[in-house]
Design an enzyme around this catalytic site. Sequence first.
Site, PDB file in Angstrom:
ATOM      1  N   ARG A 230     -15.061 -37.513 -60.817  1.00  0.00           N
ATOM      2  CA  ARG A 230     -14.030 -36.478 -60.978  1.00  0.00           C
ATOM      3  C   ARG A 230     -13.078 -36.417 -59.798  1.00  0.00           C
ATOM      4  O   ARG A 230     -11.975 -35.903 -59.900  1.00  0.00           O
ATOM      5  CB  ARG A 230     -14.675 -35.100 -61.133  1.00  0.00           C
ATOM      6  CG  ARG A 230     -15.599 -34.982 -62.321  1.00  0.00           C
ATOM      7  CD  ARG A 230     -16.427 -33.727 -62.241  1.00  0.00           C
ATOM      8  NE  ARG A 230     -17.334 -33.830 -61.078  1.00  0.00           N
ATOM      9  CZ  ARG A 230     -18.080 -32.844 -60.634  1.00  0.00           C
ATOM     10  NH1 ARG A 230     -18.041 -31.659 -61.208  1.00  0.00           N
ATOM     11  NH2 ARG A 230     -18.876 -33.015 -59.594  1.00  0.00           N
TER      12      ARG A 230
ATOM     13  N   GLN B  83      -5.251 -14.111 -41.187  1.00  0.00           N
ATOM     14  CA  GLN B  83      -3.994 -14.337 -41.896  1.00  0.00           C
ATOM     15  C   GLN B  83      -3.934 -15.809 -42.260  1.00  0.00           C
ATOM     16  O   GLN B  83      -4.311 -16.664 -41.465  1.00  0.00           O
ATOM     17  CB  GLN B  83      -2.832 -13.962 -40.970  1.00  0.00           C
ATOM     18  CG  GLN B  83      -1.467 -14.065 -41.577  1.00  0.00           C
ATOM     19  CD  GLN B  83      -0.417 -13.542 -40.598  1.00  0.00           C
ATOM     20  OE1 GLN B  83      -0.490 -12.405 -40.159  1.00  0.00           O
ATOM     21  NE2 GLN B  83       0.549 -14.373 -40.247  1.00  0.00           N
TER      22      GLN B  83
ATOM     23  N   ASN C 281      -1.335 -18.821 -43.537  1.00  0.00           N
ATOM     24  CA  ASN C 281       0.085 -19.151 -43.629  1.00  0.00           C
ATOM     25  C   ASN C 281       0.269 -20.511 -44.291  1.00  0.00           C
ATOM     26  O   ASN C 281      -0.613 -21.360 -44.244  1.00  0.00           O
ATOM     27  CB  ASN C 281       0.709 -19.211 -42.230  1.00  0.00           C
ATOM     28  CG  ASN C 281       0.536 -17.914 -41.476  1.00  0.00           C
ATOM     29  OD1 ASN C 281       0.610 -16.834 -42.043  1.00  0.00           O
ATOM     30  ND2 ASN C 281       0.314 -18.017 -40.175  1.00  0.00           N
TER      31      ASN C 281
ATOM     32  N   ARG D  92       8.970 -27.878 -36.652  1.00  0.00           N
ATOM     33  CA  ARG D  92       8.630 -26.453 -36.609  1.00  0.00           C
ATOM     34  C   ARG D  92       7.799 -26.232 -35.354  1.00  0.00           C
ATOM     35  O   ARG D  92       6.759 -26.824 -35.186  1.00  0.00           O
ATOM     36  CB  ARG D  92       7.848 -26.044 -37.855  1.00  0.00           C
ATOM     37  CG  ARG D  92       8.675 -26.121 -39.134  1.00  0.00           C
ATOM     38  CD  ARG D  92       7.848 -25.690 -40.339  1.00  0.00           C
ATOM     39  NE  ARG D  92       8.598 -25.785 -41.557  1.00  0.00           N
ATOM     40  CZ  ARG D  92       9.272 -24.769 -42.123  1.00  0.00           C
ATOM     41  NH1 ARG D  92       9.261 -23.581 -41.561  1.00  0.00           N
ATOM     42  NH2 ARG D  92       9.932 -24.951 -43.249  1.00  0.00           N
TER      43      ARG D  92
ATOM     44  N   HIS E 101       5.162 -23.030 -31.118  1.00  0.00           N
ATOM     45  CA  HIS E 101       4.954 -21.582 -31.125  1.00  0.00           C
ATOM     46  C   HIS E 101       3.617 -21.173 -30.520  1.00  0.00           C
ATOM     47  O   HIS E 101       2.658 -21.935 -30.557  1.00  0.00           O
ATOM     48  CB  HIS E 101       4.986 -21.059 -32.570  1.00  0.00           C
ATOM     49  CG  HIS E 101       6.240 -21.400 -33.294  1.00  0.00           C
ATOM     50  ND1 HIS E 101       6.236 -21.774 -34.621  1.00  0.00           N
ATOM     51  CD2 HIS E 101       7.529 -21.424 -32.904  1.00  0.00           C
ATOM     52  CE1 HIS E 101       7.474 -22.011 -35.009  1.00  0.00           C
ATOM     53  NE2 HIS E 101       8.290 -21.815 -33.981  1.00  0.00           N
TER      54      HIS E 101
ATOM     55  N   HIS F 117       1.895 -24.717 -30.425  1.00  0.00           N
ATOM     56  CA  HIS F 117       1.663 -25.598 -31.559  1.00  0.00           C
ATOM     57  C   HIS F 117       2.968 -25.842 -32.302  1.00  0.00           C
ATOM     58  O   HIS F 117       3.763 -24.928 -32.503  1.00  0.00           O
ATOM     59  CB  HIS F 117       0.648 -24.962 -32.528  1.00  0.00           C
ATOM     60  CG  HIS F 117       0.602 -25.663 -33.839  1.00  0.00           C
ATOM     61  ND1 HIS F 117       1.247 -25.182 -34.948  1.00  0.00           N
ATOM     62  CD2 HIS F 117       0.025 -26.823 -34.194  1.00  0.00           C
ATOM     63  CE1 HIS F 117       1.055 -26.030 -35.958  1.00  0.00           C
ATOM     64  NE2 HIS F 117       0.312 -27.028 -35.517  1.00  0.00           N
TER      65      HIS F 117
ATOM     66  N   TYR G  96      -2.277 -23.119 -42.876  1.00  0.00           N
ATOM     67  CA  TYR G  96      -3.020 -22.845 -41.649  1.00  0.00           C
ATOM     68  C   TYR G  96      -3.407 -21.378 -41.528  1.00  0.00           C
ATOM     69  O   TYR G  96      -2.576 -20.506 -41.418  1.00  0.00           O
ATOM     70  CB  TYR G  96      -2.258 -23.309 -40.407  1.00  0.00           C
ATOM     71  CG  TYR G  96      -0.865 -22.757 -40.249  1.00  0.00           C
ATOM     72  CD1 TYR G  96      -0.608 -21.721 -39.348  1.00  0.00           C
ATOM     73  CD2 TYR G  96       0.193 -23.269 -40.979  1.00  0.00           C
ATOM     74  CE1 TYR G  96       0.671 -21.222 -39.187  1.00  0.00           C
ATOM     75  CE2 TYR G  96       1.468 -22.773 -40.823  1.00  0.00           C
ATOM     76  CZ  TYR G  96       1.707 -21.750 -39.929  1.00  0.00           C
ATOM     77  OH  TYR G  96       2.971 -21.261 -39.782  1.00  0.00           O
TER      78      TYR G  96
ATOM     79  N   GLU H 206       5.333 -12.942 -29.634  1.00  0.00           N
ATOM     80  CA  GLU H 206       5.740 -14.300 -29.972  1.00  0.00           C
ATOM     81  C   GLU H 206       6.401 -15.007 -28.795  1.00  0.00           C
ATOM     82  O   GLU H 206       7.141 -14.403 -28.022  1.00  0.00           O
ATOM     83  CB  GLU H 206       6.719 -14.253 -31.145  1.00  0.00           C
ATOM     84  CG  GLU H 206       7.219 -15.598 -31.582  1.00  0.00           C
ATOM     85  CD  GLU H 206       8.214 -15.496 -32.720  1.00  0.00           C
ATOM     86  OE1 GLU H 206       8.216 -16.412 -33.549  1.00  0.00           O
ATOM     87  OE2 GLU H 206       8.982 -14.519 -32.781  1.00  0.00           O
TER      88      GLU H 206
ATOM     89  N   LYS I  18      16.018 -20.362 -33.913  1.00  0.00           N
ATOM     90  CA  LYS I  18      15.056 -19.802 -32.954  1.00  0.00           C
ATOM     91  C   LYS I  18      14.370 -20.913 -32.162  1.00  0.00           C
ATOM     92  O   LYS I  18      14.255 -20.839 -30.941  1.00  0.00           O
ATOM     93  CB  LYS I  18      14.007 -18.957 -33.668  1.00  0.00           C
ATOM     94  CG  LYS I  18      13.028 -18.278 -32.712  1.00  0.00           C
ATOM     95  CD  LYS I  18      11.811 -17.696 -33.391  1.00  0.00           C
ATOM     96  CE  LYS I  18      12.113 -16.559 -34.303  1.00  0.00           C
ATOM     97  NZ  LYS I  18      10.919 -15.889 -34.836  1.00  0.00           N
TER      98      LYS I  18
END
Length: 182
Positions: free
Chosen positions: A23, A46, A48, A59, A62, A119, A132, A143, A167
């Site tokens: 399968r 959380q 994301n 990206r 951060h 990251h 993630y 932040e 940003k």
Amino acid sequence: MIFHETTLKDAMIIEPQLIEDNRGFFSRMMCRDEFTQHGLISDFVQHNMSFSRNKGTVRGLHFQRGVHAEAKLIRCTRGSISDIIVDLRGDSVTYLKHESFVLSAENHHMLYVPPGFAHGFQTLTDNTEVFYPVSAAYTPSAEGGLRYNDPLLGISWPLEVIDLSIKDASWPFLQQGQPPIF
């Protein structure tokens, strides 16, 4: 799951063990007990997901400061990324060092990013999805970020950077001798 240490203290590549049959396959992607045995945070509050249309999109890089510092468990669920982490912990032997990893839908590998790291990633394919979970809720006042092209870090991105948020293009450069972020 197989846990592989990286050159950066406390960061790990996690290789799921695939149980295959006609399968397809089954695999555990997270196990609190195994994470605890390896000293990893396992309480993710959380989850994301990001989607990037174009190959070459960056990206990050951060992070969140203070009590909002977060662990992340990065997995590419469609396409492929070059994932980069930077150790920002002033007391770490790998302070300001970075390492990159290829995560893809094909290899199923995950990257555990401990608190105190920046990251970011660059998409290596069009139409890339990254999932993630994080250990702390997003807090705008906590932040922070690093410029993807900061000369003090000397990160070599695998592709030309073709897409970047305003940003992410605006984070300040690190200064030689500045106090540690963490």
